[in-house]
Structure formats: structure tokens, C-alpha cells
Design an enzyme around this catalytic site. Sequence first.
Site, PDB file in Angstrom:
ATOM      1  N   ASP A  34       7.491  27.708  40.068  1.00  0.00           N
ATOM      2  CA  ASP A  34       8.929  27.892  39.829  1.00  0.00           C
ATOM      3  C   ASP A  34       9.640  26.564  39.591  1.00  0.00           C
ATOM      4  O   ASP A  34      10.652  26.265  40.249  1.00  0.00           O
ATOM      5  CB  ASP A  34       9.553  28.639  41.027  1.00  0.00           C
ATOM      6  CG  ASP A  34       8.882  29.990  41.268  1.00  0.00           C
ATOM      7  OD1 ASP A  34       8.427  30.608  40.295  1.00  0.00           O
ATOM      8  OD2 ASP A  34       8.796  30.423  42.429  1.00  0.00           O
ATOM      9  N   LYS A  56       1.940  32.298  38.338  1.00  0.00           N
ATOM     10  CA  LYS A  56       3.068  33.245  38.353  1.00  0.00           C
ATOM     11  C   LYS A  56       4.314  32.521  37.853  1.00  0.00           C
ATOM     12  O   LYS A  56       4.601  31.407  38.299  1.00  0.00           O
ATOM     13  CB  LYS A  56       3.285  33.782  39.777  1.00  0.00           C
ATOM     14  CG  LYS A  56       4.320  34.910  39.821  1.00  0.00           C
ATOM     15  CD  LYS A  56       4.399  35.548  41.206  1.00  0.00           C
ATOM     16  CE  LYS A  56       5.274  34.785  42.159  1.00  0.00           C
ATOM     17  NZ  LYS A  56       6.667  34.615  41.734  1.00  0.00           N
ATOM     18  N   THR A  57       5.008  33.184  36.930  1.00  0.00           N
ATOM     19  CA  THR A  57       6.203  32.574  36.328  1.00  0.00           C
ATOM     20  C   THR A  57       7.455  33.404  36.628  1.00  0.00           C
ATOM     21  O   THR A  57       7.371  34.605  36.909  1.00  0.00           O
ATOM     22  CB  THR A  57       6.051  32.502  34.786  1.00  0.00           C
ATOM     23  OG1 THR A  57       5.729  33.821  34.301  1.00  0.00           O
ATOM     24  CG2 THR A  57       4.955  31.542  34.384  1.00  0.00           C
ATOM     25  N   ARG A  88       8.789  39.600  36.944  1.00  0.00           N
ATOM     26  CA  ARG A  88      10.071  40.023  36.376  1.00  0.00           C
ATOM     27  C   ARG A  88      10.818  41.005  37.269  1.00  0.00           C
ATOM     28  O   ARG A  88      12.010  41.179  37.135  1.00  0.00           O
ATOM     29  CB  ARG A  88       9.809  40.621  34.989  1.00  0.00           C
ATOM     30  CG  ARG A  88      11.008  41.201  34.276  1.00  0.00           C
ATOM     31  CD  ARG A  88      12.061  40.134  34.012  1.00  0.00           C
ATOM     32  NE  ARG A  88      13.217  40.720  33.346  1.00  0.00           N
ATOM     33  CZ  ARG A  88      14.140  41.461  33.941  1.00  0.00           C
ATOM     34  NH1 ARG A  88      14.034  41.769  35.215  1.00  0.00           N
ATOM     35  NH2 ARG A  88      15.171  41.927  33.257  1.00  0.00           N
ATOM     36  N   LYS A  89      10.095  41.667  38.148  1.00  0.00           N
ATOM     37  CA  LYS A  89      10.696  42.668  39.050  1.00  0.00           C
ATOM     38  C   LYS A  89      11.628  43.608  38.284  1.00  0.00           C
ATOM     39  O   LYS A  89      12.813  43.743  38.577  1.00  0.00           O
ATOM     40  CB  LYS A  89      11.454  42.013  40.207  1.00  0.00           C
ATOM     41  CG  LYS A  89      10.567  41.139  41.086  1.00  0.00           C
ATOM     42  CD  LYS A  89      11.287  40.665  42.330  1.00  0.00           C
ATOM     43  CE  LYS A  89      10.448  39.744  43.183  1.00  0.00           C
ATOM     44  NZ  LYS A  89      10.224  38.402  42.610  1.00  0.00           N
ATOM     45  N   ASP A  92      15.226  48.962  36.301  1.00  0.00           N
ATOM     46  CA  ASP A  92      16.305  49.674  35.600  1.00  0.00           C
ATOM     47  C   ASP A  92      15.767  51.028  35.112  1.00  0.00           C
ATOM     48  O   ASP A  92      14.643  51.398  35.431  1.00  0.00           O
ATOM     49  CB  ASP A  92      16.821  48.795  34.444  1.00  0.00           C
ATOM     50  CG  ASP A  92      18.297  49.001  34.186  1.00  0.00           C
ATOM     51  OD1 ASP A  92      18.746  50.171  34.165  1.00  0.00           O
ATOM     52  OD2 ASP A  92      19.010  48.004  33.988  1.00  0.00           O
ATOM     53  N   GLY A  94      14.143  53.738  32.554  1.00  0.00           N
ATOM     54  CA  GLY A  94      12.953  53.559  31.720  1.00  0.00           C
ATOM     55  C   GLY A  94      13.206  52.876  30.395  1.00  0.00           C
ATOM     56  O   GLY A  94      12.537  51.904  30.030  1.00  0.00           O
ATOM     57  N   ASN A  95      14.206  53.356  29.653  1.00  0.00           N
ATOM     58  CA  ASN A  95      14.460  52.806  28.323  1.00  0.00           C
ATOM     59  C   ASN A  95      14.770  51.309  28.385  1.00  0.00           C
ATOM     60  O   ASN A  95      14.297  50.521  27.566  1.00  0.00           O
ATOM     61  CB  ASN A  95      15.621  53.565  27.665  1.00  0.00           C
ATOM     62  CG  ASN A  95      15.819  53.143  26.228  1.00  0.00           C
ATOM     63  OD1 ASN A  95      14.908  53.245  25.403  1.00  0.00           O
ATOM     64  ND2 ASN A  95      16.994  52.603  25.921  1.00  0.00           N
TER      65      ASN A  95
HETATM   66  P1  5BU Z   1       7.787  29.945  47.515  1.00  0.00           P
HETATM   67  O1  5BU Z   1       8.240  28.665  46.892  1.00  0.00           O
HETATM   68  O2  5BU Z   1       6.292  29.903  47.948  1.00  0.00           O
HETATM   69  O3  5BU Z   1       8.694  30.457  48.580  1.00  0.00           O
HETATM   70  O4  5BU Z   1       7.844  30.996  46.296  1.00  0.00           O
HETATM   71  C1  5BU Z   1       7.524  32.335  46.445  1.00  0.00           C
HETATM   72  C2  5BU Z   1       7.496  33.041  45.101  1.00  0.00           C
HETATM   73  O5  5BU Z   1       7.096  34.387  45.304  1.00  0.00           O
HETATM   74  C3  5BU Z   1       8.834  33.092  44.383  1.00  0.00           C
HETATM   75  O6  5BU Z   1       8.584  33.006  43.003  1.00  0.00           O
HETATM   76  C4  5BU Z   1       9.389  34.452  44.720  1.00  0.00           C
HETATM   77  O7  5BU Z   1      10.181  34.995  43.681  1.00  0.00           O
HETATM   78  C5  5BU Z   1       8.141  35.280  44.889  1.00  0.00           C
HETATM   79  N1  5BU Z   1       8.298  36.382  45.856  1.00  0.00           N
HETATM   80  C6  5BU Z   1       8.550  36.170  47.201  1.00  0.00           C
HETATM   81  O8  5BU Z   1       8.636  35.042  47.651  1.00  0.00           O
HETATM   82  N2  5BU Z   1       8.692  37.243  48.036  1.00  0.00           N
HETATM   83  C7  5BU Z   1       8.634  38.513  47.616  1.00  0.00           C
HETATM   84  O9  5BU Z   1       8.766  39.449  48.404  1.00  0.00           O
HETATM   85  C8  5BU Z   1       8.366  38.718  46.225  1.00  0.00           C
HETATM   86  C9  5BU Z   1       8.197  37.642  45.393  1.00  0.00           C
HETATM   87 BR1  5BU Z   1       8.258  40.401  45.580  1.00  0.00          BR
END
Ligand code: 5BU
Length: 266
Positions: A34, A56-57, A88-89, A92, A94-95
Amino acid sequence: MTLDDRKKRTHNSVAKKLYDLMESKRSNLILSLDVTRGRDFFDILERVAPHIIMVKTHIDTMHGFDAEFIKRLISLKEKHSFLIFEDRKFADIGNTVKLQYTKGVFQIIEWADLVTAHIFPGPGAIVALRKAWKETRYERGLVILPQMTSEGNLFSPEVRDRALEIAKEYCDFVIGFIGASQGDGSLSLIRERAWPEFLIFVPGVNIQKQKDELSQTYVAPEMAIREGGDIIIVGRGIYEDEAPERASVEYKERAWSELMKREQSS
Ligand code: 5BU
């Protein structure tokens, strides 16, 4: 069951690839990268890539996103054998989620092997994402959320149980769950109730900290795996470390040896 036994049961080719990568790289680590500048992103990824099975992005946080970014990402993916997971979580109707998955600036379906989706809108969102996938020739998969790691979240046992049902119903597309290891047995419950082939991805893993200043909660890699997670997702614990490669090796080794211990004792 061994990883191999679990792999043989899966109905999705991205899940198969992940099992293969786990075995060939002896890693169950995902780097959640991130950082918001391409230069930092590729600098860290080059160094950490040999140790991870997936990056993961959050593509909408990337400055100056363009087609060149994706080209570079895919060339690194091929060089170092990892998959791409866009968190992306989707949440919304479906469409709309179908449009968000396939169109616009990011055209996520073109490059992300895996994406995440909430189940709050009901199965329509999952059906729509799956339909978008079926309209392509790509190998794609989906991870759904029965839990989150943030303090005070509103997830309930009802959401958890529904996530387990939805995963079974769409098991050619849904490959598993995001799990939150909180030491209260709720993650173990998901592991017990889910089919063995479903993978559980656990974010909120950090060796140095128990929480951040914005409600994120953390556990150590061993706890995440012991509670039933298969794969850990680590962000700041790696990319904010002054030696990200060294940190990634530590997370990888700790999570992998715990997974092997669990496998041998089962
Ligand atoms: P961290 O820097 O290790 O705290 O980042 C955690 C990543 O995992 C971050 O991109 C969150 O959006 C993602 N994440 C999370 O931390 N917890 C969750 O429940 C979910 C995703 Br779903």
C-alpha cells in the site's frame, strides 16, 4: 489434509495456482503493498517478490496510474512467479460491481487474478462478478469477507454463516475468505465449517505492533495460522521496515513453519 489434497479438491484454477506457488516457493505470504508512488512500489516489489506468492494492491490509491504500471507489474509477475490480488472490496448492486470490475480507468479484470467482495448487498454482487469473469477467457477468482480486522466492525455470526454458504454455492469462482485472527475462536470456526479447499487469507499481521492508530488490529504470524488461516497478508510490517526483504523472509519463515506444523499434526 495436505496442501496437495486440498489443491486436488478445488474447482478454481487461480486457487490451484496458489497452492502450487505455496509449495514451490515454500511461502504462504502475501505482500500488501500500500505505497502510493510507482517508484516505491516497484522498488520494494523487486526485492520482496522472490518470497511472496501474491502482491495485494489498492489500485485506486496509486498516483499516476496508467497502462505502463500494469505492464511493469505483469512483467515482474512473470519474472518472479506471483499472483496479483486487487483488494477492491466490491459492495454494490450487481450491475455496478460488474462495471467496476471490468470498465473505467482500472479495468481490474484485465490484470487482477483475485479480487475481494463484500456479501452485504446479497448474492447478486457475487453473481455479477462471476458473470463478468465467465464472459472472458481469463483465469480469475474471488475472496469474500466473513470478518474484518478493524476494531468495532459490525460483522456478525449471520454474515459469517452466509459467507460460508455463498462460497459453497459459487465454488468455481469463490476461492476462500478473508479471516480475522482475534484469539477468540471465530477464525477457527470458519476453518472448521469451510470446505478444506477454501483458502483463508489473514490480514492484520504484524510482528512489532498490536494495533495502529486507526483501529487496525494485529496478531503475530503464528497466531494467524494456528487459528486456521492459511496465508498471511502483511503490509506495513514489511514495506515500512528499513529492510523490507529481510522482514519478508522473517514473516515468510514464521508463517510457513507454523503451517507445516499444523499440516503435520492434522
Ligand atoms: P497493514 O499495513 O498490514 O495493516 O495492511 C493491511 C492490508 O490488509 C490493508 O491493505 C487493508 O486494506 C487490508 N485488510 C485489512 O487490514 N483488514 C481486513 O479486514 C481486510 C483487509 Br478485508
